[in-house]
Motif scaffolding. Structure first.
Motif, short mmCIF file in Angstrom:
data_model
loop_
_atom_site.label_atom_id
_atom_site.label_comp_id
_atom_site.label_asym_id
_atom_site.label_seq_id
_atom_site.Cartn_x
_atom_site.Cartn_y
_atom_site.Cartn_z
N MET A 1 0.82 -1.23 0.00
CA MET A 1 0.00 0.00 0.00
C MET A 1 0.84 1.26 0.00
O MET A 1 0.33 2.34 0.22
CB MET A 1 -0.94 0.02 1.22
CG MET A 1 -2.13 -0.91 1.05
SD MET A 1 -3.26 -0.33 -0.21
CE MET A 1 -3.91 1.14 0.54
N THR A 2 2.16 1.18 -0.20
CA THR A 2 3.10 2.29 -0.34
C THR A 2 3.62 2.85 0.99
O THR A 2 3.01 2.68 2.04
CB THR A 2 2.55 3.48 -1.17
OG1 THR A 2 1.67 4.27 -0.37
CG2 THR A 2 1.83 3.01 -2.42
N THR A 3 4.74 3.54 0.87
CA THR A 3 5.33 4.27 1.99
C THR A 3 5.26 5.75 1.67
O THR A 3 5.65 6.19 0.59
CB THR A 3 6.79 3.85 2.20
OG1 THR A 3 6.83 2.47 2.59
CG2 THR A 3 7.45 4.68 3.30
N LEU A 4 4.75 6.52 2.62
CA LEU A 4 4.59 7.96 2.45
C LEU A 4 5.61 8.70 3.31
O LEU A 4 5.72 8.45 4.51
CB LEU A 4 3.18 8.38 2.86
CG LEU A 4 2.91 9.88 3.05
CD1 LEU A 4 3.16 10.66 1.76
CD2 LEU A 4 1.50 10.10 3.56
N ASN A 140 3.09 1.90 -9.66
CA ASN A 140 4.45 1.50 -9.33
C ASN A 140 4.55 0.26 -8.46
O ASN A 140 5.66 -0.19 -8.16
CB ASN A 140 5.16 2.65 -8.60
CG ASN A 140 5.19 3.92 -9.41
OD1 ASN A 140 6.01 4.09 -10.31
ND2 ASN A 140 4.26 4.84 -9.12
N GLY A 141 3.43 -0.28 -8.02
CA GLY A 141 3.45 -1.44 -7.14
C GLY A 141 3.35 -1.07 -5.68
O GLY A 141 3.58 0.08 -5.30
N PRO A 142 3.03 -2.04 -4.82
CA PRO A 142 2.74 -1.76 -3.41
C PRO A 142 3.95 -1.37 -2.57
O PRO A 142 3.79 -0.92 -1.45
CB PRO A 142 2.13 -3.08 -2.91
CG PRO A 142 2.70 -4.12 -3.82
CD PRO A 142 2.83 -3.47 -5.15
N ASP A 143 5.16 -1.57 -3.10
CA ASP A 143 6.35 -1.21 -2.33
C ASP A 143 6.86 0.18 -2.66
O ASP A 143 7.92 0.59 -2.19
CB ASP A 143 7.48 -2.22 -2.59
CG ASP A 143 7.15 -3.60 -2.03
OD1 ASP A 143 6.32 -3.68 -1.11
OD2 ASP A 143 7.72 -4.59 -2.53
N ALA A 144 6.11 0.95 -3.44
CA ALA A 144 6.58 2.26 -3.90
C ALA A 144 6.57 3.27 -2.76
O ALA A 144 5.80 3.18 -1.81
CB ALA A 144 5.70 2.74 -5.05
N ARG A 184 4.33 3.87 6.69
CA ARG A 184 4.19 2.76 5.76
C ARG A 184 2.77 2.20 5.87
O ARG A 184 2.34 1.81 6.96
CB ARG A 184 5.21 1.65 6.05
CG ARG A 184 5.11 0.48 5.08
CD ARG A 184 6.35 -0.40 5.16
NE ARG A 184 6.50 -1.04 6.44
CZ ARG A 184 5.96 -2.24 6.77
NH1 ARG A 184 5.22 -2.90 5.89
NH2 ARG A 184 6.16 -2.75 7.96
N TYR A 185 2.07 2.19 4.76
CA TYR A 185 0.70 1.71 4.74
C TYR A 185 0.67 0.26 4.26
O TYR A 185 1.34 -0.11 3.30
CB TYR A 185 -0.15 2.58 3.82
CG TYR A 185 -0.41 3.96 4.39
CD1 TYR A 185 -1.53 4.21 5.18
CD2 TYR A 185 0.47 5.00 4.16
CE1 TYR A 185 -1.75 5.48 5.73
CE2 TYR A 185 0.26 6.27 4.71
CZ TYR A 185 -0.85 6.50 5.48
OH TYR A 185 -1.07 7.74 6.03
N GLY A 208 7.87 -4.45 1.62
CA GLY A 208 6.95 -5.53 1.94
C GLY A 208 5.58 -5.00 2.28
O GLY A 208 5.45 -3.85 2.70
N THR A 209 4.57 -5.83 2.11
CA THR A 209 3.21 -5.39 2.36
C THR A 209 2.59 -6.07 3.57
O THR A 209 1.39 -5.96 3.80
CB THR A 209 2.33 -5.68 1.12
OG1 THR A 209 2.38 -7.08 0.83
CG2 THR A 209 2.83 -4.89 -0.08
N SER A 210 3.39 -6.79 4.36
CA SER A 210 2.83 -7.47 5.52
C SER A 210 2.29 -6.47 6.52
O SER A 210 2.91 -5.44 6.80
CB SER A 210 3.90 -8.34 6.19
OG SER A 210 3.40 -8.89 7.40
#
Length: 220
Positions: A1-4, A140-144, A184-185, A208-210
């Protein structure tokens, strides 16, 4: 879900004069310029897939100094709270206003005279975060990782939401000028990774998305 990464604009002339700037076009002062450049040094080399800014000049100026050559997207959801009739006034004067204690103790009930409700500000800021999370992840994918440059109260509201705090508790959060805050979401919950970081080089969490939190705190 991305990192802001949330970047608060550098110190402004209004900050040093003790004035509530609101939507006034105030510039960074000399310290603010240094803070913006230092934020850029801490961001150097990070793979930012999107850069977004409040429409106000102090945020645009901060990004010009921090990330020269980057053309940020303007996001109205990240603009300063609409302080209405309070804008442009000295904080020392505003502290005598009857509503001042409500701002301190019960901000979710505050509607600034001629301006915006703090709850409305929080809602549109969090909505903007979620919308951009979806945009960045889709492209960009969930690690963006992406960055937004905004204002102190706006960032505090976003952090409070990430921590599951009621808006009435957001005054317990401090966001320094020129600082970086990282959230990080994940599908189940956000993680507050850095808060108001303004000293050391910025280290992002492992990709990672865990949604699981490491028992015992983990190694990083």
């Amino acid at each position: 879900m991305t990192t802001l990464i949330l970047l608060r604009h550098g110190r402004t002339t209004a900050n040093t004069e003790g004035v509530l700037a609101g939507d006034s076009p105030v510039p960074l002062d000399e310290v603010g310029v240094v803070q913006a450049q230092a934020a850029g040094a801490r961001l150097a080399g990070l793979p930012l897939r999107a850069v977004v800014t409040s429409p106000l000049e102090r945020c645009k100026q901060t990004l010009t100094l921090a990330l020269p050559g980057v053309n940020p997207a303007v996001e109205p959801g990240f603009t300063e709270c609409g302080y209405g009739d309070w804008s442009g006034r000295k904080l020392s004067e505003l502290s005598d206003e009857p509503q001042w204690r409500t701002v301190q103790l019960h901000p979710s009930a505050v509607v600034f005279p001629g301006g915006e409700a703090l709850a409305a500000m929080a809602s549109r800021a969090v909505t903007a975060v979620r919308r951009w999370n979806e945009i960045v992840a889709a492209e960009n994918g969930p690690d963006a990782t992406w960055l937004a440059c905004s204002h102190g109260d706006v960032i505090k509201a976003i952090v409070a939401d990430a921590l599951g705090l009621h808006l009435d508790l957001f005054q317990r959060i401090h966001i320094a000028p020129g600082s970086l805050t990282v959230i990080r979401y994940t599908p189940d919950r956000p993680f507050l990774v850095r808060l108001s970081e303004d000293q050391s080089p910025l280290a992002l969490p492992p990709a990672g998305t865990s949604s699981d939190a490491p028992v015992g705190g983990g190694a990083v």
